[in-house]
Design a protein around this motif. Structure first.
Motif, short mmCIF file in Angstrom:
data_model
loop_
_atom_site.label_atom_id
_atom_site.label_comp_id
_atom_site.label_asym_id
_atom_site.label_seq_id
_atom_site.Cartn_x
_atom_site.Cartn_y
_atom_site.Cartn_z
N GLU A 10 0.83 -1.18 -0.04
CA GLU A 10 -0.11 0.11 -0.11
C GLU A 10 0.91 1.36 0.10
OE1 GLU A 10 -3.59 2.24 2.56
OE2 GLU A 10 -2.85 0.46 3.24
N LEU A 11 1.89 1.23 0.67
CA LEU A 11 2.87 2.39 0.66
C LEU A 11 3.38 2.73 -0.45
CD1 LEU A 11 4.36 4.46 2.32
CD2 LEU A 11 6.10 2.81 3.15
N CYS A 12 3.91 1.80 -0.92
CA CYS A 12 4.52 1.86 -2.57
C CYS A 12 3.31 2.10 -3.72
CB CYS A 12 5.22 0.50 -3.07
SG CYS A 12 6.59 0.00 -2.19
N PHE A 13 2.15 1.77 -3.33
CA PHE A 13 1.12 2.07 -4.41
C PHE A 13 0.69 3.48 -4.53
CE2 PHE A 13 -3.25 2.84 -5.16
CZ PHE A 13 -3.36 2.30 -6.33
N TRP A 14 0.69 4.15 -3.00
CA TRP A 14 0.43 5.53 -2.97
C TRP A 14 1.57 6.47 -3.45
CZ3 TRP A 14 -4.32 5.86 -3.43
CH2 TRP A 14 -5.44 5.28 -2.85
N ILE A 15 2.52 5.98 -2.99
CA ILE A 15 3.68 7.02 -3.43
C ILE A 15 4.04 6.77 -4.98
CG2 ILE A 15 6.24 7.05 -3.33
CD1 ILE A 15 6.37 6.19 -0.42
N LEU A 20 3.14 9.49 -10.20
CA LEU A 20 2.56 9.51 -11.54
C LEU A 20 1.72 10.68 -11.69
CD1 LEU A 20 1.59 5.89 -11.93
CD2 LEU A 20 3.52 7.06 -13.10
N LEU A 21 1.01 11.25 -10.83
CA LEU A 21 0.07 12.29 -10.86
C LEU A 21 1.09 13.49 -11.19
CD1 LEU A 21 -2.79 11.49 -8.27
CD2 LEU A 21 -2.87 11.80 -10.92
N TRP A 22 2.18 13.65 -10.24
CA TRP A 22 2.99 14.85 -10.17
C TRP A 22 3.70 14.98 -11.72
CZ3 TRP A 22 8.83 14.83 -9.07
CH2 TRP A 22 9.26 16.07 -8.92
N PRO A 73 -8.33 18.15 -0.06
CA PRO A 73 -8.56 17.37 0.86
C PRO A 73 -8.04 15.68 0.49
CG PRO A 73 -10.74 18.63 0.50
CD PRO A 73 -9.57 18.75 -0.76
N ALA A 74 -8.30 15.43 -0.58
CA ALA A 74 -7.75 14.15 -1.16
C ALA A 74 -6.16 13.85 -0.88
CB ALA A 74 -8.37 13.73 -2.52
N LEU A 75 -5.46 14.81 -1.54
CA LEU A 75 -4.13 14.80 -1.31
C LEU A 75 -3.66 14.87 0.17
CD1 LEU A 75 -1.28 14.89 -2.74
CD2 LEU A 75 -1.37 17.54 -2.66
N CYS A 80 -1.45 12.03 4.56
CA CYS A 80 -1.47 11.17 5.98
C CYS A 80 -1.47 9.90 5.92
CB CYS A 80 -2.81 11.75 6.46
SG CYS A 80 -2.93 13.39 7.09
N ARG A 81 -2.03 9.02 4.86
CA ARG A 81 -1.95 7.56 4.89
C ARG A 81 -0.48 7.36 4.63
NH1 ARG A 81 -3.69 3.15 7.09
NH2 ARG A 81 -3.47 1.39 5.92
N ILE A 82 0.30 7.89 3.82
CA ILE A 82 1.58 7.51 3.46
C ILE A 82 2.19 7.54 4.86
CG2 ILE A 82 3.66 8.34 2.34
CD1 ILE A 82 1.88 8.87 -0.16
N ILE A 83 2.14 8.73 5.63
CA ILE A 83 2.90 9.14 6.77
C ILE A 83 2.58 8.01 7.88
CG2 ILE A 83 3.20 10.53 8.70
CD1 ILE A 83 2.88 12.84 6.75
N THR A 84 1.14 7.51 7.89
CA THR A 84 0.87 6.42 8.85
C THR A 84 1.71 5.08 8.43
OG1 THR A 84 -1.26 7.44 9.21
CG2 THR A 84 -1.17 5.36 9.90
N LEU A 85 1.49 4.88 7.10
CA LEU A 85 2.09 3.71 6.73
C LEU A 85 3.58 3.50 7.05
CD1 LEU A 85 0.40 3.17 3.49
CD2 LEU A 85 0.10 1.59 5.35
#
Length: 95
Positions: A10-15, A20-22, A73-75, A80-85
């Motif tokens: 999940e961490l790799c997926f979100w990063i 890719l969006l960037w 808000p989505a970003l 926050c999810r990346i930091i938590t992971l």
């Protein structure tokens, strides 16, 4: 012991998704993963969030809000999810 856990995936997926969006061009409207758009339905409540996040990452807040109001808000939620992971995976700290 697992070498590649669900948290790692999940961490790799979100990063990768944020990278890719960037690097994507938010002006280019080619293929959509949206099932409603692919079914021919013109309106979808989520369409534009990816472009909105892409505009934010490029520093253009006005275009971001024009693409979708929920991009900021989505970003924030994704970061926050990346930091938590990262905290769970590398520092063994759970929220």
């Amino acid at each position: 012991m697992k070498t590649f856990s669900v948290f790692s995936f999940e961490l790799c997926f979100w990063i990768v998704a944020i990278l890719l969006l960037w690097t994507s061009n938010p002006n280019n409207h080619h293929f959509s993963l949206c099932p409603l758009v692919n079914l021919g339905i013109d309106w979808c409540p989520g369409c534009g969030i990816g472009r909105s996040i892409s505009w934010i990452l490029k520093g253009n807040i006005k275009e971001s809000f024009n693409a979708h109001w929920f991009g900021v808000p989505a970003l924030i939620v994704l970061i926050c999810r990346i930091i938590t992971l990262i905290r769970i995976k590398y520092f063994k700290i759970a929220n």
